[in-house]
Design a protein around this motif. Structure first.
Motif, PDB file in Angstrom:
ATOM      1  N   ASP A  19       1.265  -0.511  -0.103  1.00  0.00           N
ATOM      2  CA  ASP A  19       0.358  -0.142   0.178  1.00  0.00           C
ATOM      3  C   ASP A  19       0.956   1.464  -0.576  1.00  0.00           C
ATOM      4  O   ASP A  19       1.633   1.172   1.169  1.00  0.00           O
ATOM      5  N   GLU A  20       0.963   2.004  -1.099  1.00  0.00           N
ATOM      6  CA  GLU A  20       1.628   2.906  -1.319  1.00  0.00           C
ATOM      7  C   GLU A  20       0.732   4.141  -1.477  1.00  0.00           C
ATOM      8  O   GLU A  20       0.146   5.144  -2.458  1.00  0.00           O
ATOM      9  N   ASP A  21       0.973   5.106  -0.123  1.00  0.00           N
ATOM     10  CA  ASP A  21      -0.447   6.050   0.028  1.00  0.00           C
ATOM     11  C   ASP A  21      -1.839   5.463  -0.211  1.00  0.00           C
ATOM     12  O   ASP A  21      -2.359   6.266  -1.727  1.00  0.00           O
ATOM     13  N   GLY A  22      -2.268   4.849  -0.333  1.00  0.00           N
ATOM     14  CA  GLY A  22      -3.618   4.537  -0.495  1.00  0.00           C
ATOM     15  C   GLY A  22      -4.186   4.182  -1.686  1.00  0.00           C
ATOM     16  O   GLY A  22      -4.720   3.132  -2.003  1.00  0.00           O
ATOM     17  N   GLU A  23      -2.225   3.741  -2.431  1.00  0.00           N
ATOM     18  CA  GLU A  23      -2.841   2.854  -3.738  1.00  0.00           C
ATOM     19  C   GLU A  23      -1.765   1.677  -3.630  1.00  0.00           C
ATOM     20  O   GLU A  23      -0.788   1.592  -3.183  1.00  0.00           O
ATOM     21  N   ASN A  61       4.368  -1.424   5.009  1.00  0.00           N
ATOM     22  CA  ASN A  61       3.629  -1.707   4.061  1.00  0.00           C
ATOM     23  C   ASN A  61       2.604  -2.633   3.222  1.00  0.00           C
ATOM     24  O   ASN A  61       2.281  -2.809   2.100  1.00  0.00           O
TER      25      ASN A  61
END
Length: 90
Positions: A19-23, A61
Motif C-alpha cells: 500500500d503506497e499512499d492508498g494505491e 506497507n
C-alpha cells in the motif's frame, strides 16, 4: 528467535502487494521460503530489496501475496470503475 529457511521454492507469476499512499503497487516475488521459527513452520514470500533478498511481510506497507494475473485483473477493474465514475459526473 532466528528464522531458519528449510527450503526455497520458485515463485514465478506471484507478486507482493504493498500500500503506497492508498494505491496498491506490486513487486515480483523472487521465491517462497519454507521457514521454521519457534517450532512453527510457514511459507513466506521473498522479494529483492536492493541488492539483498528479504521477506516481503517484513517490509513496510506489505498487504498480501497474490498471483500476478489476479493483481492485474483487479487493477484493470479499478481503472474501469474510475472511468465510469468520471463519465457519470460529466
Amino acid at each position: 528467535m532466528q528464522d531458519n529457511i528449510i527450503q526455497i521454492m520458485p515463485a514465478a507469476g506471484w507478486v507482493a502487494v504493498f500500500d503506497e499512499d492508498g494505491e496498491e503497487s506490486a513487486q515480483g516475488v523472487v521465491c517462497f521460503a519454507l521457514v521454521e521459527s519457534a517450532m512453527k513452520r510457514e511459507v513466506r514470500a521473498m522479494v529483492a530489496d536492493g541488492a539483498q533478498i528479504g521477506f516481503a511481510d517484513a517490509l513496510p506497507n506489505f498487504v498480501r501475496v497474490q498471483e500476478l494475473d489476479a493483481f492485474e485483473e483487479d487493477d484493470e477493474d479499478e481503472e474501469e470503475e474510475d472511468e465510469e465514475e468520471e463519465e457519470d459526473e460529466a
